[in-house]
Design a protein around this motif. Sequence first.
Motif, mmCIF file in Angstrom:
data_model
loop_
_atom_site.group_PDB
_atom_site.id
_atom_site.type_symbol
_atom_site.label_atom_id
_atom_site.label_comp_id
_atom_site.label_asym_id
_atom_site.label_seq_id
_atom_site.Cartn_x
_atom_site.Cartn_y
_atom_site.Cartn_z
ATOM 1 N N LEU B 356 0.822 -1.210 0.044
ATOM 2 C CA LEU B 356 0.112 0.110 -0.125
ATOM 3 C C LEU B 356 0.750 1.350 0.153
ATOM 4 O O LEU B 356 0.462 2.381 -0.767
ATOM 5 C CB LEU B 356 -1.015 -0.006 1.223
ATOM 6 N N ASN B 359 2.017 1.920 -3.447
ATOM 7 C CA ASN B 359 1.345 2.437 -4.270
ATOM 8 C C ASN B 359 0.909 3.796 -3.982
ATOM 9 O O ASN B 359 0.813 4.635 -4.903
ATOM 10 C CB ASN B 359 -0.272 1.719 -3.939
ATOM 11 N N THR B 385 -1.232 0.196 -10.635
ATOM 12 C CA THR B 385 -1.239 0.636 -9.543
ATOM 13 C C THR B 385 -2.514 0.167 -8.833
ATOM 14 O O THR B 385 -2.789 -0.130 -7.943
ATOM 15 C CB THR B 385 -0.909 2.137 -9.626
ATOM 16 N N SER B 389 -3.287 -2.286 -5.798
ATOM 17 C CA SER B 389 -3.821 -1.588 -4.415
ATOM 18 C C SER B 389 -5.242 -2.126 -4.143
ATOM 19 O O SER B 389 -5.379 -2.118 -3.031
ATOM 20 C CB SER B 389 -3.536 -0.151 -4.667
#
Lengths: 145, 512, 112
Positions: B356, B359, B385, B389
Amino acid sequence: MKGMTLIVKKTTQLIAGLVFLYGIYVVLHGHLTPGGGFAGGVIIAGSFILLTLAYGSDFMKLTREETGTTITENLAILTALLIALAGLIFGAGIFFSNWLPAGKAGELISAGVIPLYNIFIGIEVAASILTIFLALIIFKEEITK
Amino acid sequence: MNPLIPLLVAVPLAGAFLIMILGKFVKDINKYIATLTLMFLVAATLVLMAGTGSDVAVYRLGGWDNINGIPIGIYMVSDGLSGIVLCIINVVGLLSVIYSFTYISRYTSENNYYALFCLMVAGMNGVVLSGDLFNIFVFLEIAAISSYALVAFGVGRTELEATFKYQILGGLASLIILFGIGFIYWRTKTLNMADIREVMGSETGKPLYLLVQMLLLCGFGLKAAVIPFHAWLPDAHSSAPSPISAMLSGVLIKAVGIYVLIRLFFNMFIISNETAVLITTLGTLSMVFGVFLAIGQWDIKRLLAYHSISQMGYVVMSAGMGMILLSKGIKPEVAALAVAGALFHLINHAAFKSLLFLNAGAIEYRTGTRDLKEMGGLAALMPATSSTSLVASMSISGIPPFNGFFSKLIIIIAAIMAKFYLLAVIAVLVSIITLASFLKFQRYAFYNREAANNGNNIREVPFPMVLSMVLLTLFCILLSLIAIPQVRDVVLTPAVNVLIDPHLYTSPILGM
Amino acid sequence: MTVYLLCFILFLVGLYGIITRRNLVKIVISLSIMEFSVFLFLALIGYVEGGSAPIIDPATPGGIYVDPLPQAMVLTAIVIGLATTAMLMSVIIRIYRKYKTLDVREIKNLRG
């Protein structure tokens, strides 16, 4: 950075060499007397700091010196690490083992690899304290400029 | 004695020094040295884990053996638990370095970045492998000081403020830890953790024993950002460059905080019921308050940082449940399940939280903002991305079939079997609020098309960044395999056994 | 016992400074005071009544020595303290350049 008055310069001239020699003495006798790499290194760095403060220096020279001290510092600590790694190859084959002959207790050349560690740690500490000092005055010069 | 154990610390140190020397002369050599170092570490960790299996391997530095069963000298210890944490550190470290290739090139002084990165990895490996308290302190400081410098790497206003707070609180934590170590040495005249357990074993319940426990709990709690000590974490983790945020949140708080707490309170101290209840309470508090503080955030990285507090709460709470059961001496199999859940969640959190943060870094790299309100419609522009994510968000909120679901399930089952119904309900509720918070993140960042006013020059991030994100996504999916009992026996059971039965840890060190 | 109590008071003085001072440099000075109280404590726990410096002289074997291990610990901790303080001071110089102040009350970009 400007230097100081003539009195300070002359006194520094007399003292700095002695301070430097005393630092080397403390480093070399690290395995026999109190002191050793760290204490000796700080004393050696002290002599250089005295000279820089008393005589002053210009910005370009300071940054060049900082590059030099950074490389010296890293080379010295890398050598100390390699001496420790050499313990994996020589002698008992253990990391950090003392692979040189121990010699007779109380003599200057004794205790195997410990004086070698002291010497390289002394260089590393002197160079790193000098790096910190130079970095801080370079910051100061940048602000005043 | 396995020479890989000291090499896991010595090689990243040598890498850091080499980068500082050669990087001055050869352009771009810094990233190759860093990558090679981390690749070696990953390989060495896997070989070490395969070699030791469920044993506890002891490495006596300098060849100083025990004398009359008393350890002298510095010992490094590698067992199931340190194997798991070593894997987390080095794999996430390698992927963060690959991600940094393009991400960090907009900053100056890349040499310093890669050298500090290697130093931080060396420090964390040292914490995990060292067998005595003072070396844990020294390596912890190596990792912490390099992380202070890395947080400040952008040298902007917010970075400097965050690093100042982080350093003052980190320095305070180190002093409290050192104070605790001083008291232990005063009482026992030893620093080896196994030996301390033997010597201090008869003193449970005495004031000094409690004082030492509280000092170390405060010190390492500050490092792990358990809730009353969490003030520094959101600032530091959101201000750092993104690969460093991934390292700090995904690895550093686990290696120097949670790992040491688990190791000390299971293997070094003989746990009393009151302390176990206190630890469980702290874990539950961080779980609840972390998620409530997270839900109001509009800065992506602050939101993720608060979720780190909350997810670490799950780990501490689950480990605390295991401690309560062990201290009462009832239901050892449920205690083992709770500890296994904690370790499983620790591994999973490393995978999805680093993903995360990477991302968030990718979004910031292309849009130049971290504010959710200013983004929107990125799903079409940045497909890799966006999809990675989505996996990570579902994983952290506990949606099957991703890894976060299974670890939370194990923790909740353990809570129900131990008859801590309240904790089970809280764990489920926190998971639902987490889901809400990540739905908000997904909607505003990727799907909110009306707000998409910055569509012209945004495209997918460069290949190295995509590569590390995709690899971490694979980990998010593959790690759910640990839920299968046969896989769990190989991965988690050696670590759980060492924690449940401290004798397994102490006897190889003391040579009994 | 008094000496340990004084050491603890020094620790509290440092903590008081960290909590109440507004100037960044003074906060760092307070942290250093706390650091030195812990070093003092470590040096004290290694003291043995009537002991001499732990260097074995081949001429006079035997005798009482103080415990050398806490001294090694203090030395290591001093090195770490040096690194932390240097790091903090360089951060403060940078903060001063960005904010033109050293007052913590005016350095508050991060909230919430």
